[in-house]
Design an enzyme around this catalytic site. Structure first.
Site, PDB file in Angstrom:
ATOM      1  N   ASP A  44       0.785  -1.489  -0.554  1.00 40.20           N
ATOM      2  CA  ASP A  44      -0.452  -0.639   0.100  1.00 40.20           C
ATOM      3  C   ASP A  44       1.029   0.547  -0.190  1.00 40.20           C
ATOM      4  O   ASP A  44       1.502   1.718   1.683  1.00 40.20           O
ATOM      5  CB  ASP A  44      -0.564  -0.419   1.671  1.00 40.20           C
ATOM      6  CG  ASP A  44      -1.718   0.793   1.151  1.00 40.20           C
ATOM      7  OD1 ASP A  44      -1.815   1.530   0.398  1.00 40.20           O
ATOM      8  OD2 ASP A  44      -2.557   1.416   2.735  1.00 40.20           O
ATOM      9  N   ILE A  45       0.578   1.755  -1.243  1.00 31.53           N
ATOM     10  CA  ILE A  45       1.881   3.062  -0.953  1.00 31.53           C
ATOM     11  C   ILE A  45       1.657   4.400   0.117  1.00 31.53           C
ATOM     12  O   ILE A  45       2.155   5.117   0.409  1.00 31.53           O
ATOM     13  CB  ILE A  45       1.306   3.888  -2.747  1.00 31.53           C
ATOM     14  CG1 ILE A  45       2.917   4.660  -2.854  1.00 31.53           C
ATOM     15  CG2 ILE A  45      -0.102   5.106  -2.340  1.00 31.53           C
ATOM     16  CD1 ILE A  45       3.287   5.501  -4.228  1.00 31.53           C
ATOM     17  N   VAL A  58      -6.389   3.717  -5.996  1.00 29.63           N
ATOM     18  CA  VAL A  58      -5.644   4.643  -5.204  1.00 29.63           C
ATOM     19  C   VAL A  58      -4.940   6.075  -4.635  1.00 29.63           C
ATOM     20  O   VAL A  58      -5.167   6.301  -3.269  1.00 29.63           O
ATOM     21  CB  VAL A  58      -3.236   4.554  -5.788  1.00 29.63           C
ATOM     22  CG1 VAL A  58      -3.978   4.812  -6.913  1.00 29.63           C
ATOM     23  CG2 VAL A  58      -2.631   4.752  -4.863  1.00 29.63           C
ATOM     24  N   ASP A  59      -6.062   6.935  -4.956  1.00 25.77           N
ATOM     25  CA  ASP A  59      -7.114   7.819  -5.143  1.00 25.77           C
ATOM     26  C   ASP A  59      -7.651   8.219  -3.646  1.00 25.77           C
ATOM     27  O   ASP A  59      -7.393   8.827  -2.788  1.00 25.77           O
ATOM     28  CB  ASP A  59      -7.281   8.930  -6.290  1.00 25.77           C
ATOM     29  CG  ASP A  59      -7.178  10.029  -6.009  1.00 25.77           C
ATOM     30  OD1 ASP A  59      -6.909  10.962  -5.338  1.00 25.77           O
ATOM     31  OD2 ASP A  59      -8.437  10.743  -6.922  1.00 25.77           O
ATOM     32  N   SER A  84      -3.335   4.233 -14.122  1.00 29.68           N
ATOM     33  CA  SER A  84      -3.811   4.187 -14.787  1.00 29.68           C
ATOM     34  C   SER A  84      -4.187   2.484 -15.233  1.00 29.68           C
ATOM     35  O   SER A  84      -4.413   1.988 -16.157  1.00 29.68           O
ATOM     36  CB  SER A  84      -3.387   4.545 -16.512  1.00 29.68           C
ATOM     37  OG  SER A  84      -3.408   5.717 -16.534  1.00 29.68           O
TER      38      SER A  84
HETATM   39  N1  AR6 Z   1      -1.060   1.756  -3.384  1.00 32.68           N
HETATM   40  C1  AR6 Z   1      -1.169   1.449  -3.719  1.00 32.68           C
HETATM   41  N2  AR6 Z   1      -1.209   1.137  -5.192  1.00 32.68           N
HETATM   42  C2  AR6 Z   1      -2.675   1.088  -4.893  1.00 32.68           C
HETATM   43  C3  AR6 Z   1      -3.657   1.152  -4.111  1.00 32.68           C
HETATM   44  C4  AR6 Z   1      -2.654   1.335  -2.895  1.00 32.68           C
HETATM   45  N3  AR6 Z   1      -3.250   1.553  -1.660  1.00 32.68           N
HETATM   46  N4  AR6 Z   1      -5.059   1.254  -4.357  1.00 32.68           N
HETATM   47  C5  AR6 Z   1      -4.759   1.095  -5.240  1.00 32.68           C
HETATM   48  N5  AR6 Z   1      -3.742   1.170  -5.999  1.00 32.68           N
HETATM   49  P1  AR6 Z   1      -6.633   2.801  -9.951  1.00 32.68           P
HETATM   50  P2  AR6 Z   1      -6.121   4.825 -12.337  1.00 32.68           P
HETATM   51  C6  AR6 Z   1      -4.138   0.503  -7.471  1.00 32.68           C
HETATM   52  O1  AR6 Z   1      -7.964   2.968 -10.194  1.00 32.68           O
HETATM   53  O2  AR6 Z   1      -6.261   3.055 -12.980  1.00 32.68           O
HETATM   54  C7  AR6 Z   1      -9.344   6.916  -9.261  1.00 32.68           C
HETATM   55  O3  AR6 Z   1     -10.756   6.420  -9.229  1.00 32.68           O
HETATM   56  C8  AR6 Z   1      -3.773  -0.399  -8.277  1.00 32.68           C
HETATM   57  O4  AR6 Z   1      -3.889  -1.884  -7.671  1.00 32.68           O
HETATM   58  O5  AR6 Z   1      -6.109   3.379  -8.501  1.00 32.68           O
HETATM   59  O6  AR6 Z   1      -5.181   5.644 -13.152  1.00 32.68           O
HETATM   60  C9  AR6 Z   1      -9.144   8.255  -9.597  1.00 32.68           C
HETATM   61  O7  AR6 Z   1      -9.491   9.100  -8.744  1.00 32.68           O
HETATM   62  C10 AR6 Z   1      -3.808  -0.429  -9.527  1.00 32.68           C
HETATM   63  O8  AR6 Z   1      -2.524  -1.019 -10.176  1.00 32.68           O
HETATM   64  O9  AR6 Z   1      -6.110   4.462 -11.256  1.00 32.68           O
HETATM   65  C11 AR6 Z   1      -9.247   8.401 -10.833  1.00 32.68           C
HETATM   66  O10 AR6 Z   1     -10.566   8.596 -11.461  1.00 32.68           O
HETATM   67  C12 AR6 Z   1      -3.136   1.111  -9.330  1.00 32.68           C
HETATM   68  O11 AR6 Z   1      -3.121   1.578  -8.321  1.00 32.68           O
HETATM   69  C13 AR6 Z   1      -8.975   7.195 -11.430  1.00 32.68           C
HETATM   70  O12 AR6 Z   1      -8.773   5.819 -10.445  1.00 32.68           O
HETATM   71  C14 AR6 Z   1      -3.864   2.257  -9.756  1.00 32.68           C
HETATM   72  O13 AR6 Z   1      -4.611   1.887 -10.077  1.00 32.68           O
HETATM   73  C15 AR6 Z   1      -7.577   6.634 -12.060  1.00 32.68           C
HETATM   74  O14 AR6 Z   1      -7.325   5.546 -12.776  1.00 32.68           O
END
Ligand code: AR6
Length: 174
Positions: A12-13, A35-36, A123
């Site tokens: 978890d980042i 992650v956001d 992404s």
């Molecule tokens: N720590 C590290 N990586 C994570 C975590 C975490 N806590 N949680 C998820 N990931 P995503 P996107 C990974 O969907 O595709 C949001 O709603 C996850 O497994 O977070 O760039 C934003 O507001 C994946 O590999 O981001 C935007 O609307 C990676 O993070 C949209 O999602 C990216 O997944 C952005 O979509």
């Protein structure tokens, strides 16, 4: 050597104690899922407050660009919010936009004397970028940048899901 300056971890980042962690945000900068959502939840309202100030100053954050805020309650000092592309069919400049998201994050880190920087797999979640292709772009962009920039000493790729972790392990020969 560049390779020693790249670290790979699974987790978890929001728990990573780097100078700055990167957020896979959206153009609104107002938070979301993935992650956001995790970063805003764990970092507290100081992050959103700074995001709102940035929006008031410059409007939204365009895809491929990056902005920086405090990290609030997180162990990191800063959060660099970048916006990766939504993956459509690969013919809408997705590769270039993903490269820009990594590159503009690295540039912003350098400008702010960030020495350790952690990236999530931008992404590859809600935005559906193919994971293997995204990892290749992320690794190449970071390696090329580190080869001739030295303020950012170390980049940590933080993979959350097993699939991304396996892909990075393979590509980095970790
Ligand atoms: N720590 C590290 N990586 C994570 C975590 C975490 N806590 N949680 C998820 N990931 P995503 P996107 C990974 O969907 O595709 C949001 O709603 C996850 O497994 O977070 O760039 C934003 O507001 C994946 O590999 O981001 C935007 O609307 C990676 O993070 C949209 O999602 C990216 O997944 C952005 O979509």
């Amino acid at each position: 050597m560049t390779i020693n300056r790249i670290e790979l971890v699974q987790g978890d980042i929001t728990k990573v104690k780097a100078d700055a962690i990167v957020n896979a945000a959206n153009t609104s900068l107002l938070g979301g899922g993935g992650v956001d959502g995790a970063i805003h939840r764990a970092g507290g309202k100081a992050i959103l407050e700074e995001c709102i100030k940035i929006r008031n100053r410059q409007g939204s954050c365009k895809t491929g660009e990056a902005v920086m805020t405090t990290a609030g309650d997180l162990p990191a000092k800063y959060v660099i919010h970048t916006v990766g592309p939504v993956y459509n069919d690969g013919k809408h400049g997705e590769d270039e936009l993903l490269t820009s998201a990594y590159l503009n994050s690295l540039k912003l880190a350098t400008e702010n004397h960030v020495t350790t920087l952690a990236f999530p797999n931008i992404s590859t979640g809600i935005y559906h970028f193919p994971k293997e292709k995204a990892a290749a772009i992320a690794i190449k962009t970071v390696k090329d940048y580190l080869a001739d920039h030295f303020i950012v000493r170390q980049v940590i790729f933080v993979c959350f899901d097993d699939e991304n972790y396996g892909i990075y392990k393979k590509l980095l020969k970790y």
